[in-house]
Design a protein around this motif. Structure first.
Motif, PDB file in Angstrom:
ATOM      1  N   THR A   1       9.308 -12.870  14.011  1.00 44.23           N
ATOM      2  CA  THR A   1       9.094 -13.243  12.610  1.00 44.23           C
ATOM      3  C   THR A   1       8.133 -14.426  12.528  1.00 44.23           C
ATOM      4  O   THR A   1       8.339 -15.445  13.172  1.00 44.23           O
ATOM      5  CB  THR A   1      10.429 -13.625  11.934  1.00 44.23           C
ATOM      6  OG1 THR A   1      11.318 -12.513  11.989  1.00 44.23           O
ATOM      7  CG2 THR A   1      10.198 -14.025  10.482  1.00 44.23           C
ATOM      8  N   GLU A   2       7.077 -14.279  11.744  1.00 46.68           N
ATOM      9  CA  GLU A   2       6.109 -15.367  11.600  1.00 46.68           C
ATOM     10  C   GLU A   2       6.608 -16.400  10.594  1.00 46.68           C
ATOM     11  O   GLU A   2       7.033 -16.051   9.497  1.00 46.68           O
ATOM     12  CB  GLU A   2       4.754 -14.818  11.145  1.00 46.68           C
ATOM     13  CG  GLU A   2       4.053 -13.968  12.195  1.00 46.68           C
ATOM     14  CD  GLU A   2       2.637 -13.606  11.773  1.00 46.68           C
ATOM     15  OE1 GLU A   2       2.100 -14.296  10.861  1.00 46.68           O
ATOM     16  OE2 GLU A   2       2.078 -12.669  12.339  1.00 46.68           O
ATOM     17  N   ARG A   3       6.538 -17.653  11.000  1.00 47.60           N
ATOM     18  CA  ARG A   3       7.040 -18.739  10.160  1.00 47.60           C
ATOM     19  C   ARG A   3       6.365 -18.755   8.798  1.00 47.60           C
ATOM     20  O   ARG A   3       7.028 -18.888   7.763  1.00 47.60           O
ATOM     21  CB  ARG A   3       6.828 -20.069  10.880  1.00 47.60           C
ATOM     22  CG  ARG A   3       7.192 -21.306  10.055  1.00 47.60           C
ATOM     23  CD  ARG A   3       6.863 -22.564  10.832  1.00 47.60           C
ATOM     24  NE  ARG A   3       7.186 -23.773  10.077  1.00 47.60           N
ATOM     25  CZ  ARG A   3       6.400 -24.311   9.152  1.00 47.60           C
ATOM     26  NH1 ARG A   3       5.233 -23.737   8.884  1.00 47.60           N
ATOM     27  NH2 ARG A   3       6.770 -25.423   8.523  1.00 47.60           N
ATOM     28  N   SER A   4       5.043 -18.639   8.789  1.00 44.56           N
ATOM     29  CA  SER A   4       4.300 -18.739   7.537  1.00 44.56           C
ATOM     30  C   SER A   4       4.688 -17.618   6.575  1.00 44.56           C
ATOM     31  O   SER A   4       4.830 -17.846   5.358  1.00 44.56           O
ATOM     32  CB  SER A   4       2.796 -18.697   7.808  1.00 44.56           C
ATOM     33  OG  SER A   4       2.440 -17.496   8.482  1.00 44.56           O
ATOM     34  N   VAL A   5       4.864 -16.425   7.098  1.00 46.54           N
ATOM     35  CA  VAL A   5       5.242 -15.281   6.259  1.00 46.54           C
ATOM     36  C   VAL A   5       6.652 -15.469   5.717  1.00 46.54           C
ATOM     37  O   VAL A   5       6.925 -15.216   4.535  1.00 46.54           O
ATOM     38  CB  VAL A   5       5.156 -13.969   7.065  1.00 46.54           C
ATOM     39  CG1 VAL A   5       5.676 -12.795   6.245  1.00 46.54           C
ATOM     40  CG2 VAL A   5       3.712 -13.713   7.493  1.00 46.54           C
ATOM     41  N   TYR A   6       7.538 -15.943   6.585  1.00 39.54           N
ATOM     42  CA  TYR A   6       8.934 -16.155   6.187  1.00 39.54           C
ATOM     43  C   TYR A   6       9.035 -17.214   5.087  1.00 39.54           C
ATOM     44  O   TYR A   6       9.709 -17.015   4.070  1.00 39.54           O
ATOM     45  CB  TYR A   6       9.739 -16.572   7.414  1.00 39.54           C
ATOM     46  CG  TYR A   6      11.181 -16.915   7.120  1.00 39.54           C
ATOM     47  CD1 TYR A   6      12.091 -15.931   6.754  1.00 39.54           C
ATOM     48  CD2 TYR A   6      11.631 -18.230   7.233  1.00 39.54           C
ATOM     49  CE1 TYR A   6      13.418 -16.247   6.489  1.00 39.54           C
ATOM     50  CE2 TYR A   6      12.960 -18.557   6.968  1.00 39.54           C
ATOM     51  CZ  TYR A   6      13.844 -17.559   6.591  1.00 39.54           C
ATOM     52  OH  TYR A   6      15.151 -17.878   6.328  1.00 39.54           O
TER      53      TYR A   6
ATOM     54  N   ILE B   1      10.171 -17.081   0.973  1.00 38.60           N
ATOM     55  CA  ILE B   1      11.161 -17.964   0.342  1.00 38.60           C
ATOM     56  C   ILE B   1      10.551 -18.652  -0.877  1.00 38.60           C
ATOM     57  O   ILE B   1      11.172 -18.725  -1.949  1.00 38.60           O
ATOM     58  CB  ILE B   1      11.667 -19.012   1.344  1.00 38.60           C
ATOM     59  CG1 ILE B   1      12.457 -18.334   2.474  1.00 38.60           C
ATOM     60  CG2 ILE B   1      12.547 -20.046   0.638  1.00 38.60           C
ATOM     61  CD1 ILE B   1      12.922 -19.289   3.544  1.00 38.60           C
ATOM     62  N   ALA B   2       9.322 -19.158  -0.704  1.00 37.27           N
ATOM     63  CA  ALA B   2       8.646 -19.835  -1.816  1.00 37.27           C
ATOM     64  C   ALA B   2       8.474 -18.896  -3.002  1.00 37.27           C
ATOM     65  O   ALA B   2       8.625 -19.297  -4.163  1.00 37.27           O
ATOM     66  CB  ALA B   2       7.293 -20.372  -1.355  1.00 37.27           C
TER      67      ALA B   2
ATOM     68  N   PRO C   1       5.398 -23.331   2.078  1.00 39.53           N
ATOM     69  CA  PRO C   1       4.819 -22.496   3.144  1.00 39.53           C
ATOM     70  C   PRO C   1       3.951 -23.251   4.145  1.00 39.53           C
ATOM     71  O   PRO C   1       3.950 -22.943   5.331  1.00 39.53           O
ATOM     72  CB  PRO C   1       3.990 -21.459   2.371  1.00 39.53           C
ATOM     73  CG  PRO C   1       4.579 -21.437   1.006  1.00 39.53           C
ATOM     74  CD  PRO C   1       5.009 -22.853   0.747  1.00 39.53           C
ATOM     75  N   GLY C   2       3.202 -24.257   3.677  1.00 42.82           N
ATOM     76  CA  GLY C   2       2.242 -24.912   4.566  1.00 42.82           C
ATOM     77  C   GLY C   2       2.692 -26.234   5.142  1.00 42.82           C
ATOM     78  O   GLY C   2       1.924 -26.896   5.843  1.00 42.82           O
ATOM     79  N   HIS C   3       3.934 -26.642   4.889  1.00 38.11           N
ATOM     80  CA  HIS C   3       4.359 -27.956   5.375  1.00 38.11           C
ATOM     81  C   HIS C   3       4.510 -27.954   6.892  1.00 38.11           C
ATOM     82  O   HIS C   3       4.786 -26.926   7.510  1.00 38.11           O
ATOM     83  CB  HIS C   3       5.664 -28.385   4.700  1.00 38.11           C
ATOM     84  CG  HIS C   3       6.893 -27.808   5.319  1.00 38.11           C
ATOM     85  ND1 HIS C   3       7.376 -26.551   5.008  1.00 38.11           N
ATOM     86  CD2 HIS C   3       7.750 -28.311   6.250  1.00 38.11           C
ATOM     87  CE1 HIS C   3       8.467 -26.311   5.698  1.00 38.11           C
ATOM     88  NE2 HIS C   3       8.714 -27.356   6.469  1.00 38.11           N
ATOM     89  N   ASP C   4       4.319 -29.122   7.492  1.00 41.13           N
ATOM     90  CA  ASP C   4       4.441 -29.291   8.939  1.00 41.13           C
ATOM     91  C   ASP C   4       5.841 -29.809   9.254  1.00 41.13           C
ATOM     92  O   ASP C   4       6.230 -30.888   8.802  1.00 41.13           O
ATOM     93  CB  ASP C   4       3.388 -30.289   9.431  1.00 41.13           C
ATOM     94  CG  ASP C   4       3.380 -30.420  10.947  1.00 41.13           C
ATOM     95  OD1 ASP C   4       4.310 -31.069  11.490  1.00 41.13           O
ATOM     96  OD2 ASP C   4       2.472 -29.886  11.593  1.00 41.13           O
ATOM     97  N   ASP C   5       6.599 -29.040  10.027  1.00 39.22           N
ATOM     98  CA  ASP C   5       7.984 -29.411  10.320  1.00 39.22           C
ATOM     99  C   ASP C   5       8.087 -30.746  11.041  1.00 39.22           C
ATOM    100  O   ASP C   5       8.989 -31.543  10.762  1.00 39.22           O
ATOM    101  CB  ASP C   5       8.656 -28.329  11.180  1.00 39.22           C
ATOM    102  CG  ASP C   5       8.933 -27.070  10.396  1.00 39.22           C
ATOM    103  OD1 ASP C   5       9.055 -27.158   9.161  1.00 39.22           O
ATOM    104  OD2 ASP C   5       9.029 -25.993  11.014  1.00 39.22           O
TER     105      ASP C   5
END
Length: 223
Positions: free
Chosen positions: A168-173, A177-178, A200-204
């Motif tokens: 699962t790609e983080r950006s898609v996931y 949600i967004a 979607p674009g935040h840096d963890d």
């Protein structure tokens, strides 16, 4: 008889707990927790399951040992730094973040058993640094556990991510949600709508460090 005993000793020495733990970490990193079985471990180590049980009681003990092995390595690297200040605390925290990021299965272990040996290493490492800052005794527990809870929050997030389908790609996931956030009632959830674009674009890692810095600012205010 002497020759047989000597061979047995050699086999026991060759199959150490450290080798078992390292092999377990390899399986966990490559395939996840579900793939870690004593049969898979025995195959990787070219031995029998009985020989593994000689060193490790069960899977839970093996997971705890693997988690502690990773976290002990992180804390050993941090211990080499002699500075006792905010930067040292950030180093500990980011070291934990990077370890959980590299080994997501650790998140599930820390979330499932929050007072295991590995986590006590983190508590000890952070607690010493906070204590060295001169935090009053009355605030020491709250200050240290606030930082610890930042790390546990990251662990919980990665534990949840581990349950997602592999690949699962983080950006898609996060985008999905967004999108669900934007479909909520605007009058009831105005702030959630406001944050939807940033999710979607935040840096963890940056988000985690920002949280740690906020806690450190609070600690500084009570010194």
């Amino acid at each position: 008889m002497a020759l047989s005993t000597k061979r047995t000793d050699r086999r026991t020495e060759a199959l150490s707990k450290e080798r078992i733990v390292e092999a377990a970490i390899h399986i966990l990193d490559a395939e996840g927790e579900r793939a870690l079985t004593f049969r898979a471990l025995a195959t990787r180590l070219a031995t029998g399951s009985g020989a593994i049980y000689w060193h490790v009681a069960d899977k839970q003990a093996l997971l705890a040992a693997a988690t502690d092995h990773i976290l002990a390595s992180v804390m050993a690297e941090v211990a080499e730094r002699s500075t006792l200040n905010h930067d040292a605390i950030r180093t500990v925290a980011l070291g934990m973040f990077d370890a959980i990021e590299a080994h997501p299965w650790i998140g599930a272990q820390l979330s499932g058993d929050p007072w295991q040996q590995g986590l006590l290493r983190i508590l000890e490492g952070i607690g010493r640094q906070v204590q060295a800052l001169g935090v009053p005794e009355s605030a020491l527990f709250n200050a240290t556990t606030a930082l610890l809870n930042c790390i546990l929050g990251v662990a919980a997030q990665h534990a949840a991510a581990e349950r997602l389908p592999r690949g699962t790609e983080r950006s898609v996931y996060l985008a999905a949600i967004a999108e669900r956030w934007t479909q909520l009632d605007l009058a009831e959830y105005p702030f959630v709508h406001h944050l939807a674009a940033q999710l979607p674009g935040h840096d963890d890692r940056e988000q985690f460090l920002a949280g740690v810095n906020l806690v450190l600012a609070g600690i500084e205010s009570i010194r």
